[in-house]
Design a protein around this motif. Sequence first.
Motif, PDB file in Angstrom:
ATOM      1  N   SER A  84       0.837  -1.201   0.000  1.00 46.20           N
ATOM      2  CA  SER A  84       0.000   0.000   0.000  1.00 46.20           C
ATOM      3  C   SER A  84       0.869   1.246   0.000  1.00 46.20           C
ATOM      4  O   SER A  84       1.938   1.294   0.611  1.00 46.20           O
ATOM      5  CB  SER A  84      -0.927   0.003   1.217  1.00 46.20           C
ATOM      6  OG  SER A  84      -1.837  -1.071   1.153  1.00 46.20           O
ATOM      7  N   SER A 122     -17.416   1.865   9.478  1.00 43.16           N
ATOM      8  CA  SER A 122     -16.606   0.690   9.770  1.00 43.16           C
ATOM      9  C   SER A 122     -17.491  -0.528   9.944  1.00 43.16           C
ATOM     10  O   SER A 122     -18.714  -0.431  10.089  1.00 43.16           O
ATOM     11  CB  SER A 122     -15.769   0.916  11.035  1.00 43.16           C
ATOM     12  OG  SER A 122     -16.618   0.981  12.165  1.00 43.16           O
ATOM     13  N   ASN A 140     -13.792  -6.986  -1.490  1.00 45.79           N
ATOM     14  CA  ASN A 140     -12.756  -6.875  -0.468  1.00 45.79           C
ATOM     15  C   ASN A 140     -11.403  -6.720  -1.132  1.00 45.79           C
ATOM     16  O   ASN A 140     -11.098  -7.397  -2.122  1.00 45.79           O
ATOM     17  CB  ASN A 140     -12.758  -8.116   0.425  1.00 45.79           C
ATOM     18  CG  ASN A 140     -13.986  -8.180   1.313  1.00 45.79           C
ATOM     19  OD1 ASN A 140     -14.038  -7.566   2.364  1.00 45.79           O
ATOM     20  ND2 ASN A 140     -14.995  -8.921   0.870  1.00 45.79           N
ATOM     21  N   THR A 194      -6.975  -5.898  -0.542  1.00 42.48           N
ATOM     22  CA  THR A 194      -5.865  -6.133   0.380  1.00 42.48           C
ATOM     23  C   THR A 194      -4.864  -4.987   0.426  1.00 42.48           C
ATOM     24  O   THR A 194      -4.095  -4.886   1.373  1.00 42.48           O
ATOM     25  CB  THR A 194      -5.127  -7.423  -0.015  1.00 42.48           C
ATOM     26  OG1 THR A 194      -4.654  -7.300  -1.377  1.00 42.48           O
ATOM     27  CG2 THR A 194      -6.059  -8.619   0.080  1.00 42.48           C
ATOM     28  N   SER A 195      -4.837  -4.150  -0.596  1.00 45.08           N
ATOM     29  CA  SER A 195      -3.878  -3.040  -0.607  1.00 45.08           C
ATOM     30  C   SER A 195      -4.454  -1.894  -1.427  1.00 45.08           C
ATOM     31  O   SER A 195      -5.512  -2.018  -2.035  1.00 45.08           O
ATOM     32  CB  SER A 195      -2.528  -3.480  -1.200  1.00 45.08           C
ATOM     33  OG  SER A 195      -2.685  -3.890  -2.546  1.00 45.08           O
ATOM     34  N   LYS A 233     -14.470  -2.603   0.658  1.00 50.07           N
ATOM     35  CA  LYS A 233     -13.993  -2.859   2.022  1.00 50.07           C
ATOM     36  C   LYS A 233     -12.515  -3.198   2.028  1.00 50.07           C
ATOM     37  O   LYS A 233     -12.025  -3.946   1.188  1.00 50.07           O
ATOM     38  CB  LYS A 233     -14.807  -4.011   2.626  1.00 50.07           C
ATOM     39  CG  LYS A 233     -14.401  -4.419   4.028  1.00 50.07           C
ATOM     40  CD  LYS A 233     -15.251  -5.606   4.466  1.00 50.07           C
ATOM     41  CE  LYS A 233     -14.791  -6.163   5.805  1.00 50.07           C
ATOM     42  NZ  LYS A 233     -15.560  -7.367   6.190  1.00 50.07           N
ATOM     43  N   ILE A 234     -11.817  -2.644   3.016  1.00 51.65           N
ATOM     44  CA  ILE A 234     -10.426  -3.005   3.269  1.00 51.65           C
ATOM     45  C   ILE A 234     -10.155  -2.810   4.754  1.00 51.65           C
ATOM     46  O   ILE A 234     -10.558  -1.792   5.343  1.00 51.65           O
ATOM     47  CB  ILE A 234      -9.451  -2.176   2.397  1.00 51.65           C
ATOM     48  CG1 ILE A 234      -8.022  -2.677   2.575  1.00 51.65           C
ATOM     49  CG2 ILE A 234      -9.545  -0.694   2.693  1.00 51.65           C
ATOM     50  CD1 ILE A 234      -7.021  -2.061   1.619  1.00 51.65           C
ATOM     51  N   ASP A 235      -9.529  -3.823   5.368  1.00 52.64           N
ATOM     52  CA  ASP A 235      -9.164  -3.763   6.792  1.00 52.64           C
ATOM     53  C   ASP A 235     -10.347  -3.406   7.684  1.00 52.64           C
ATOM     54  O   ASP A 235     -10.218  -2.623   8.644  1.00 52.64           O
ATOM     55  CB  ASP A 235      -8.029  -2.750   6.995  1.00 52.64           C
ATOM     56  CG  ASP A 235      -6.762  -3.165   6.284  1.00 52.64           C
ATOM     57  OD1 ASP A 235      -6.567  -4.383   6.084  1.00 52.64           O
ATOM     58  OD2 ASP A 235      -5.973  -2.276   5.907  1.00 52.64           O
ATOM     59  N   ASN A 277     -12.930  -1.586   7.123  1.00 53.71           N
ATOM     60  CA  ASN A 277     -13.553  -0.283   6.868  1.00 53.71           C
ATOM     61  C   ASN A 277     -14.138  -0.247   5.462  1.00 53.71           C
ATOM     62  O   ASN A 277     -13.612  -0.868   4.537  1.00 53.71           O
ATOM     63  CB  ASN A 277     -12.542   0.848   7.031  1.00 53.71           C
ATOM     64  CG  ASN A 277     -12.112   1.031   8.474  1.00 53.71           C
ATOM     65  OD1 ASN A 277     -12.942   0.996   9.377  1.00 53.71           O
ATOM     66  ND2 ASN A 277     -10.816   1.210   8.696  1.00 53.71           N
TER      67      ASN A 277
END
Length: 752
Positions: A168, A178, A191, A193-194, A230-232, A234
Amino acid sequence: MRLLKKYGLTWLVSLLLTTLTCGVVMEVLPTTVVERIDHFLYDLRMRAQPTEHDPRIVIVDIDEKSLDQIGRWPWSRNVVADLTNSLADHYKAKSIGFDIIFAEPDTSSGFETLRKLSQHELKDTPGLDQRLRQLRNELDYDGRLAAAIKDKPVVMGFLFSNEPRSVSKGVLPPPAFSEEELEGRRLDTLNWTSYTANLARLQSAASSGGFFNPVLDQDGVVRSVPLLAKIDGNYYESLAIATTRAALGANTVRPVFLQADAMMSEEALRLYGAIASLAMDGPLETIDIPVERRLTTLVRYGSKGGVEDSHFTYLSAVDIIKRRLPLSALEGKIVLVGTTVPGLYDLRATPVSPNYPGVEIHANVIASILDANFLHRPDFSVGYDLLQVILVGLLLGICLPLLGPLVGMGLSFGTAVIIVVLNFVLYSYGNLVLPMASALLLVAVLFVSNLGWSYLFEVRSRRAMVGLFGEYVAPELVAEMAANPKAYSMEGESRDLTVLFSDVRGFTTISESLQPNELREYINDYLTAMSEDIRNNRGTLDKYIGDAVMAFWGAPVFLPDHASLAVATALKMQESVIELNQRFAKRKWPALHIGIGINTGLMRVGDMGSKVRRAYTVMGDAVNLGSRLEAITKVYGVGVIVGVQTREAAPEYAYRELDRVRVKGKNEPVPIFEPMGLFKELNHVARARIEKWHDALAAIRAMRWDDAEQKLQALQADKPHGLYTLYLQRIQHYRDHAPPADWDGVTTFDTK
């Protein structure tokens, strides 16, 4: 009982076909083919629904004009700051969304270099440190952009990724909400990942940010875009959502869930999400945004897109920066900043165009939000599809065996028309996107199976294929087509192809110097050699036009590398000309020289002509441009000229850019190139010579006449070429007749 005995087997086959189709609808059986047909039909519906001009949204285009006047991309951030200040302060744009990422610090001012020099080589220079402190803010281009963004309705774009081992970069904006705020509810969404986002100082100065990832269907076409991702843990909003929210002064965007009732308990709703829509809470009203699976929305494309065919206004970025436009052009508008330049890689395949600007996709979504006008796949779409398949199976399965061929054809056609008309009505007036490929496919299958047409088609098609295409393509291609005749026909269709035109230079002089019998042998030897080169490279020989040859690649047999094959053919044809001239010289015949033009693009291909005579050929603007390129080969003293799309589609070849031209019948200028051979086969001397030529061409376009003349003279001394002579003459002309300040370096041809 008699009917059952006579037609029982046919009815059983029809029942089996209907059952199989139901299995496809319910996704019990593979659905790939049906999905492709539904995509095709969806695209047809989209293209059949034009939209009026939308004045609320403006696209500020970092176009060729802007790059010519300001410089290549990426620009220094102080230029982007000037653009932002013009949009927000001078033109009073309602909101500004950047379909661009600023992930790396801007060091183009040279400040860091000066600072390092001041600490080492120039550390003893009197007053240098003080002067650098004075220049720090002025040369901090990222700081200038952050200041331009601050307290303004600016939305920064960013990009998510799922690439393995990707890291990232940059900083994300605050999330829309969230996972914890959902209180156990589950959202079916994309979803990641970076991410690649903007510098922290830029994102923190902006009002918000939004991602601009599209959703690609299996065929690579963008028909929908995610609204949230969505990521992490959020959830982040898209660029379209964030830009609209900034324009409307809306504070939040939130999910709206279905409420528990007798059919669905609160626990089930919490487990499965059951989201109804997204709500954008504005100061005056709440906008309800319906969502598709994975929180996406179907994009309502209103036009073919791009500067010429868009229903949105496109404005050149350089005109905004220099404030050449009236205030009314942008005041109170929602602005998206992006690019349509092919080399900057923001063109997408869409239902309405294979090269659609990505920034305009966001504009379409914004327009749908403002109008609350969304295309929607209803929850009952599977049930609707199942019902129409069962009705078609019962109607045609029972009736077709009882009817004659003509009546059966009429019933089948009428059933298909009813399916299509009903679907288009629901689409046009109810914004409902409903499937129809399964039902239409079942109509066709039932009709064909009842007539026993498969066997007749197989036998007759193989014979017809040889008769139809034998004179156009090589025998091995005819054999390939005959193995699967259903995949080929002479019916007209639009397809991405590559066309080649070849013509003999000075043929009139040649014909005057030969006796009639000699001329016949001369032209026959030439056309035979050229035709063999074309067919040996899987080309379709279109026609001879006197001494000219026309051919194309990519039809009737699909060739993914059609552009590369055409370029290889052109280079081989030039080699064949050399071999022919060696034979002609022995007979004291005049030497042969040919010019070849190649272009790639969308063309109409099929059986065309009159009742008297027809031919399998190609037509369209891309074809006309190929002919024009052949005609101007003699101007530049080269054997082969290709268009920019051919160059992009055949990157394994090295090219020398010759010019940007505006040919007869075309308003837009196009760059033209000469293929020099396979890049891997060029030695370092040839590669260096190409680079030196491109440096000279850049100097000409920058109107640095002395520099350009010096470079051209060096090239001419190294290896003389008519191209260098041509540009030396042009430089002298430009010195005597200076071009205007806004000269774009384009050469216009007024003749074919």
